[in-house]
Design an enzyme around this catalytic site. Structure first.
Site, short mmCIF file in Angstrom:
data_model
loop_
_atom_site.label_atom_id
_atom_site.label_comp_id
_atom_site.label_asym_id
_atom_site.label_seq_id
_atom_site.Cartn_x
_atom_site.Cartn_y
_atom_site.Cartn_z
N SER A 103 39.94 16.00 -45.97
CA SER A 103 39.58 16.78 -47.24
C SER A 103 40.50 17.80 -47.74
O SER A 103 41.71 17.65 -47.63
CB SER A 103 38.05 16.88 -47.12
N ASP B 140 34.99 6.20 -50.52
CA ASP B 140 35.28 7.61 -50.57
C ASP B 140 35.32 8.23 -51.89
O ASP B 140 35.63 7.69 -52.87
CB ASP B 140 36.83 7.82 -50.01
N HIS C 95 33.37 9.43 -47.78
CA HIS C 95 34.30 10.46 -47.58
C HIS C 95 33.73 11.18 -46.12
O HIS C 95 34.56 11.71 -45.69
CB HIS C 95 33.98 11.79 -48.54
#
Length: 342
Positions: free
Chosen positions: A137, A283, A310
Site C-alpha cells: 500500500s 484489490d 487489498h
C-alpha cells in the site's frame, strides 16, 4: 495505497544519526507468531523507530525488510510472514509516529523523503549491505522511492497493493464504487459530497466498500497467535492523525499532503527486472491500473493473488508467502549466478 482500515480498524534527505539498543529476547512461541531474535530502537530524524529482526544479519540469504502501509499503519499485518525467516533474516519495523515507535507527532516529519531516509538509517544500523524491500500500500511507494535512491543497496523491490500515484488511486477507487450495488454507490457519493449525510448513513456504505475491496468476508479469523502478537507488539497502533494529515478522511478523496503525490516518474530509474508488483484479485489497487505501472517498468513482473483484496496478505497468507518466497529466491539465484560468472 493507503491501508486505512475504516478509520476504526488497524489499517530533503537530512543527516540522520542511527543508534540502536538491542535486546535478545527469550523464546516464547506460545504467545507470538515468531519471537524476534533481536529488537532495536534506531535513531532517525525526528525520534526513534522500533525494529525487530528474525534471524542473524550476515547469515542465510539476502535479508528482507517489510514496509507497512498507512500512512500511520503498523508492521503487524506482516506478522504472518515471519515464516520467511527460515531462509533469510526478516526485518519488520514501525514507521515514526506509529505502533511501537516514538510519536513526536510533528508534521515536519511526515514527508516521503524522511520515511525513505528512515529506511536507510535502519539499514546502516543493522549492518545490511543489500536487502529486498517489500512495501504494501503506502509502503509500496516508499519501496519504489528507496529503490530509486539506493539501487546499490536494493536487491529487489516488491510493490504490493500498489500505490504510486494519488490520481491513479482516486480514479481506481471511484471506478470500484460503480461496481457496488446502486444504493450503496449512491450513498457513498452522497457521503463524499458537500452536504454529507450522518455517519450512521455513511458508515455502512463505506463498510460495504471495504468488505468488497479491503478485507473480504471470507478471510480467515485471526489465529490465537496473531491476537497475542497484536496485544504484545501493537504498541499504540494505527495513528489516525498521520493518516488524516497525509491522506484524508476516506479512500475516495485525498485532501492531505499526498493529494498530488506521483512517483511514476521513478519507474524509469529502477531496474525493472528486480521489480515485482503484487495485487489481490479484488484489490483497491485495481489490476488494470497496476498493469499500466508494469508497462512503465520494462522487465517487471506482476502477481495476482486469487480471491484476495487489498488485505490479501491476511486473507490468502499461504499464497502471499509463496509469491514473496519464490520471487526473492529467484532474484538471489540470479545474483549468485552473476557473481559466479564474474
Amino acid at each position: 495505497m493507503i491501508s486505512k482500515p475504516l478509520l476504526a480498524a488497524a489499517l530533503a534527505l537530512l543527516p540522520i544519526t542511527a543508534q540502536a539498543q538491542t535486546a535478545t529476547l527469550p523464546t516464547d512461541p506460545a504467545t507470538d507468531w515468531s519471537v524476534a531474535t533481536s529488537e532495536h530502537r534506531v535513531a532517525v530524524e525526528g525520534g526513534k523507530v522500533w525494529v525487530r529482526v528474525n534471524g542473524t544479519i550476515g547469515k542465510g540469504a539476502t535479508p528482507v525488510i517489510m514496509i507497512h502501509g498507512g500512512p500511520g499503519g503498523t508492521h503487524v499485518n506482516f506478522g504472518g510472514l515471519l515464516s520467511l525467516a527460515d531462509t533469510r533474516p526478516v526485518i519488520l519495523y514501525d514507521q515514526l509516529d506509529s505502533g511501537m515507535s516514538d510519536r513526536p507527532e510533528n508534521p515536519a516529519n511526515w514527508l516521503p523523503e524522511r520515511f525513505v531516509a528512515e529506511l536507510e538509517a535502519i539499514r546502516k544500523e543493522l549492518g545490511v549491505e543489500r536487502w529486498h524491500v517489500i512495501g504494501h500500500s503506502w509502503g509500496s511507494a516508499l519501496a519504489l522511492e528507496y529503490a530509486a535512491a539506493y539501487p546499490e543497496h536494493t536487491a529487489s523491490a516488491v510493490l504490493s497493493g500498489t500505490f504510486l500515484s494519488t490520481s491513479h488511486w482516486i480514479t481506481g477507487t471511484n471506478l470500484l464504487i460503480r461496481e457496488l450495488p446502486d444504493d450503496v454507490a449512491a450513498t457513498i457519493r452522497a457521503c463524499e459530497g458537500r452536504n454529507s449525510p450522518e455517519p450512521a448513513v455513511c458508515e455502512p456504505a463505506t463498510a460495504a466498500f471495504y468488505a468488497a475491496y479491503n478485507g473480504r468476508p471470507d478471510r480467515p479469523a485471526p489465529s490465537p497467535e496473531a491476537i497475542a502478537y497484536r496485544a504484545r507488539y501493537g504498541g499504540k497502533g494505527f495513528n489516525e492523525t498521520v493518516y488524516l494529515a497525509m491522506w484524508g478522511p476516506t479512500e475516495f478523496r485525498a485532501s492531505g499532503s499526498l493529494a498530488t503525490y506521483d512517483a511514476t516518474a521513478l519507474l524509469h530509474r529502477v531496474d525493472g527486472s528486480r521489480i515485482l508488483y503484487v495485487v489481490g484479485q479484488y484489490d483497491e489497487a485495481r489490476i488494470d491500473t497496476v498493469q499500466d505501472f508494469v508497462a512503465l517498468t520494462p522487465g517487471a513482473e506482476l502477481a495476482v493473488v486469487p480471491g484476495g483484496s487489498h488485505a490479501f496478505i491476511a486473507e490468502r497468507p499461504e499464497v502471499s508467502e509463496a509469491i514473496y518466497r519464490d520471487w526473492m529466491a529467484r532474484i538471489d539465484q540470479r545474483s549468485d549466478s552473476r557473481e559466479s560468472a564474474e
